[in-house]
Design a protein around this motif. Structure first.
Motif, PDB file in Angstrom:
ATOM      1  N   VAL A  60      30.889  -5.847 -41.388  1.00  0.00           N
ATOM      2  CA  VAL A  60      30.827  -7.051 -40.838  1.00  0.00           C
ATOM      3  C   VAL A  60      29.664  -7.722 -41.477  1.00  0.00           C
ATOM      4  O   VAL A  60      28.525  -7.001 -41.751  1.00  0.00           O
ATOM      5  CB  VAL A  60      30.379  -6.660 -39.215  1.00  0.00           C
ATOM      6  CG1 VAL A  60      29.780  -8.046 -38.633  1.00  0.00           C
ATOM      7  CG2 VAL A  60      31.631  -6.078 -38.514  1.00  0.00           C
ATOM      8  N   ASN A  61      29.740  -8.905 -41.744  1.00  0.00           N
ATOM      9  CA  ASN A  61      28.704  -9.718 -42.516  1.00  0.00           C
ATOM     10  C   ASN A  61      28.398 -10.832 -41.424  1.00  0.00           C
ATOM     11  O   ASN A  61      29.224 -11.795 -40.977  1.00  0.00           O
ATOM     12  CB  ASN A  61      29.295 -10.169 -43.681  1.00  0.00           C
ATOM     13  CG  ASN A  61      28.202 -11.327 -44.453  1.00  0.00           C
ATOM     14  OD1 ASN A  61      28.219 -12.523 -44.132  1.00  0.00           O
ATOM     15  ND2 ASN A  61      27.193 -10.529 -45.350  1.00  0.00           N
ATOM     16  N   PHE A  62      26.910 -10.679 -41.176  1.00  0.00           N
ATOM     17  CA  PHE A  62      26.626 -11.770 -40.085  1.00  0.00           C
ATOM     18  C   PHE A  62      25.429 -12.613 -40.685  1.00  0.00           C
ATOM     19  O   PHE A  62      24.446 -11.877 -41.249  1.00  0.00           O
ATOM     20  CB  PHE A  62      25.897 -11.048 -38.828  1.00  0.00           C
ATOM     21  CG  PHE A  62      25.364 -11.894 -37.947  1.00  0.00           C
ATOM     22  CD1 PHE A  62      26.105 -12.717 -36.966  1.00  0.00           C
ATOM     23  CD2 PHE A  62      23.750 -11.764 -37.915  1.00  0.00           C
ATOM     24  CE1 PHE A  62      25.461 -13.297 -36.063  1.00  0.00           C
ATOM     25  CE2 PHE A  62      23.360 -12.534 -36.941  1.00  0.00           C
ATOM     26  CZ  PHE A  62      24.123 -13.313 -35.920  1.00  0.00           C
ATOM     27  N   THR A  63      25.431 -13.530 -40.633  1.00  0.00           N
ATOM     28  CA  THR A  63      24.195 -14.717 -40.949  1.00  0.00           C
ATOM     29  C   THR A  63      23.695 -15.312 -39.578  1.00  0.00           C
ATOM     30  O   THR A  63      24.679 -15.996 -38.983  1.00  0.00           O
ATOM     31  CB  THR A  63      24.483 -15.793 -42.047  1.00  0.00           C
ATOM     32  OG1 THR A  63      25.272 -15.164 -43.067  1.00  0.00           O
ATOM     33  CG2 THR A  63      23.530 -16.324 -42.426  1.00  0.00           C
ATOM     34  N   GLY A  64      22.619 -15.531 -39.139  1.00  0.00           N
ATOM     35  CA  GLY A  64      21.972 -15.951 -38.032  1.00  0.00           C
ATOM     36  C   GLY A  64      20.685 -15.270 -37.668  1.00  0.00           C
ATOM     37  O   GLY A  64      19.875 -14.993 -38.620  1.00  0.00           O
ATOM     38  N   SER A  65      20.334 -15.305 -36.451  1.00  0.00           N
ATOM     39  CA  SER A  65      19.087 -14.916 -35.666  1.00  0.00           C
ATOM     40  C   SER A  65      18.878 -13.547 -35.922  1.00  0.00           C
ATOM     41  O   SER A  65      19.925 -12.737 -35.889  1.00  0.00           O
ATOM     42  CB  SER A  65      19.066 -15.626 -34.255  1.00  0.00           C
ATOM     43  OG  SER A  65      20.048 -14.748 -33.405  1.00  0.00           O
ATOM     44  N   VAL A  66      17.438 -13.163 -35.871  1.00  0.00           N
ATOM     45  CA  VAL A  66      17.284 -11.632 -35.494  1.00  0.00           C
ATOM     46  C   VAL A  66      17.914 -11.089 -34.181  1.00  0.00           C
ATOM     47  O   VAL A  66      18.396 -10.144 -34.318  1.00  0.00           O
ATOM     48  CB  VAL A  66      15.807 -11.528 -35.496  1.00  0.00           C
ATOM     49  CG1 VAL A  66      15.293  -9.944 -35.549  1.00  0.00           C
ATOM     50  CG2 VAL A  66      15.197 -12.049 -36.854  1.00  0.00           C
ATOM     51  N   GLY A  67      17.828 -11.616 -33.278  1.00  0.00           N
ATOM     52  CA  GLY A  67      18.460 -11.158 -32.041  1.00  0.00           C
ATOM     53  C   GLY A  67      20.194 -11.073 -32.198  1.00  0.00           C
ATOM     54  O   GLY A  67      20.355 -10.149 -31.636  1.00  0.00           O
ATOM     55  N   GLY A  68      20.615 -11.962 -33.076  1.00  0.00           N
ATOM     56  CA  GLY A  68      22.204 -11.869 -32.992  1.00  0.00           C
ATOM     57  C   GLY A  68      22.296 -10.711 -33.978  1.00  0.00           C
ATOM     58  O   GLY A  68      23.193  -9.940 -33.864  1.00  0.00           O
ATOM     59  N   GLY A  69      21.418 -10.303 -35.011  1.00  0.00           N
ATOM     60  CA  GLY A  69      21.547  -9.459 -35.814  1.00  0.00           C
ATOM     61  C   GLY A  69      21.381  -7.890 -35.046  1.00  0.00           C
ATOM     62  O   GLY A  69      22.384  -7.001 -35.327  1.00  0.00           O
ATOM     63  N   ALA A  70      20.436  -7.923 -34.205  1.00  0.00           N
ATOM     64  CA  ALA A  70      20.323  -6.800 -33.345  1.00  0.00           C
ATOM     65  C   ALA A  70      21.529  -6.535 -32.412  1.00  0.00           C
ATOM     66  O   ALA A  70      21.881  -5.289 -32.298  1.00  0.00           O
ATOM     67  CB  ALA A  70      19.136  -6.830 -32.469  1.00  0.00           C
TER      68      ALA A  70
END
Length: 459
Positions: free
Chosen positions: A203-213
């Motif tokens: 899974v590759n996610f680019t976005g907010s810290v909250g989204g990453g958490a």
């Protein structure tokens, strides 16, 4: 299911809406991607590279519609075109290094043993892409993932949901099979359910810290590897020996381009006391040359932020800083297009310190705080006084000095005399709350493959 709406920052209207997939339809899409992966990986590397490059070439042919859609979706002025320079350069570079990077590393090939390390595709790669550079950030993972033999499922940000559709259209028309690269519209609950069920191998996610958490929580216990590019608060440091005019031009462009909505945009600047007054004066003059306006107006150099709620975050940070003693140097009257909504006048703040949110929390908008420092030690301490670590820009005349300072900065990339740039030959990575993992360079292929060892013995 409730439709997801794309509200255009240009005029506030609903520009597009899509109904997210049901859980059953999303599970079926992931299953199709898994079923198609072995066949795709079995194709020759040359074939996969040719199809990926053909997909990007087809995307280039869509330039006129893509540039117009980008303006409507996230507000970037059409005068800047699309993201084709970076898209093409990154595709070309990753294609060029693929054979060498993915080739087996032979340890021994003799009459007794054949021992080597190979790289094998992970399987199904899930890309959750952001809206600020919607094509570039997708390409960073999409291209190496497909070239390496993975299938890809793309979920784009709701603010730029048409980007995923255009990418899928381009690649499918170029010959990439429909199940090998799928664009999907998902809500958060379905996304989390798929990750928890091990529907994906990366899974590759680019976005907010909250989204990453949230991604980490969903993947907990599944052992699914994650690539996370999250927040940033990238600093610039102007030493006493810097080229002042070049520093002003590059750092202010890094702070203001794309309405400040850049992953590696400059959000705070530290200037040696001997250059501070001159730097601030020139920076104010630079910003006052910008024109905030409708992105379809050829004279606009600054468009609206992608959403009025993003602009409100920046307004709140500025207001709080001024209330705490900061001084705003840009007169909003110089930017009459500022409507209190998505259209936001740029701002430079001085008399700032690290007790202020605008110097510590991600702004992601056209504002930058400038502080005076007495030496390298103070600058390094301030640059490291941040929960983030994506890039840092050091302005000096000496390679060794820049490298020595860079070695002490907690960051993913060190720039000397440039900023807000991504070199496809170098790994794009971060530390601290900016996330983990890396894309591009030869390490970008390592992110979407796994090592596999072969120890073959003749008896």
């Amino acid at each position: 299911m409730k439709p997801i709406q794309l509200i255009s920052p240009v005029d506030g209207r609903v520009y597009a809406e899509r109904t997210p997939l049901t859980l059953e339809a999303a599970q079926a899409a992931a299953a199709r991607a898994r079923a198609a992966q072995k066949g795709w990986a079995a194709r020759s590397l040359e074939d996969r590279i040719a199809l990926v490059k053909a997909g990007v070439a087809r995307l280039n042919e869509m330039k006129d519609v893509v540039v117009e859609e980008l303006a409507w979706q996230m507000g970037r002025p059409t005068r800047f075109g699309g993201e084709y320079g970076g898209v093409n350069a990154r595709t070309d570079y990753m294609s060029e290094i693929a054979a060498k990077t993915l080739a087996p590393l032979v340890i021994e090939d003799s009459d007794s043993f054949r021992r080597y390390l190979a790289r094998e595709a992970l399987g199904v790669v899930f890309i959750v892409a952001p809206w600020n550079y919607p094509y570039l950030t997708t390409i960073n993972t999409l291209v190496p993932a497909l070239i390496a033999g993975n299938t890809v499922v793309l979920k784009h940000a709701s603010q730029t949901m048409l980007v995923g559709e255009r990418l899928a259209q381009a690649f499918h028309e170029a010959g990439v099979p429909a199940d090998v690269f799928q664009n999907v519209v998902l809500d958060h609950a379905t996304t989390e359910t798929l990750i928890k069920a091990r529907a994906f191998n990366f899974v590759n996610f680019t976005g907010s810290v909250g989204g990453g958490a949230a991604m980490e929580r969903a993947a907990a216990g599944t052992f699914t590897p994650l690539g996370l590019e999250l927040g940033g608060k990238d600093p610039g440091y102007v030493r006493a020996d810097a080229n002042l005019d070049a520093a002003v031009d590059t750092l202010m462009d890094g702070a203001m381009f794309n309405a400040g909505q850049c992953c590696c945009g400059i959000e705070r600047i530290y200037v040696h006391e001997s250059l501070y007054d001159a730097f601030v004066e020139k920076a104010v003059a630079w910003v006052n040359t910008l024109k905030l306006g409708n992105p379809f107006d050829a004279s606009s150099t600054l468009g609206p932020m992608a959403n009025k709620r993003f602009a409100q975050v920046v307004r709140d940070q500025i207001a709080e800083a001024v209330a705490q003693g900061a001084k705003a140097l840009i007169d909003p009257a110089n930017f009459p297009a500022d409507d209190g909504g998505a259209y936001l006048a740029p701002q430079i703040l001085v008399n700032v310190d690290h007790s202020m949110r605008v110097m510590m929390e991600e702004s992601f908008g056209p504002v930058v705080g400038i502080m005076k420092v007495k030496d390298d030690e103070e600058a390094i301490a301030l640059m490291n006084d941040s929960p983030y670590g994506l890039t840092a820009s050091v302005w000096t005349q000496d390679y060794d000095t820049a490298a020595a300072i860079g070695a002490r900065i907690e960051t993913g990339t060190v720039f000397m005399n440039r900023a807000d740039y991504l070199d496809p030959a170098l790994c794009w990575t971060g530390c601290k709350d900016t996330g983990r993992g890396g894309s591009l360079s030869y390490l970008g292929f390592h992110s979407v493959t796994r090592p596999k060892s072969y120890h073959l013995k003749k008896v």
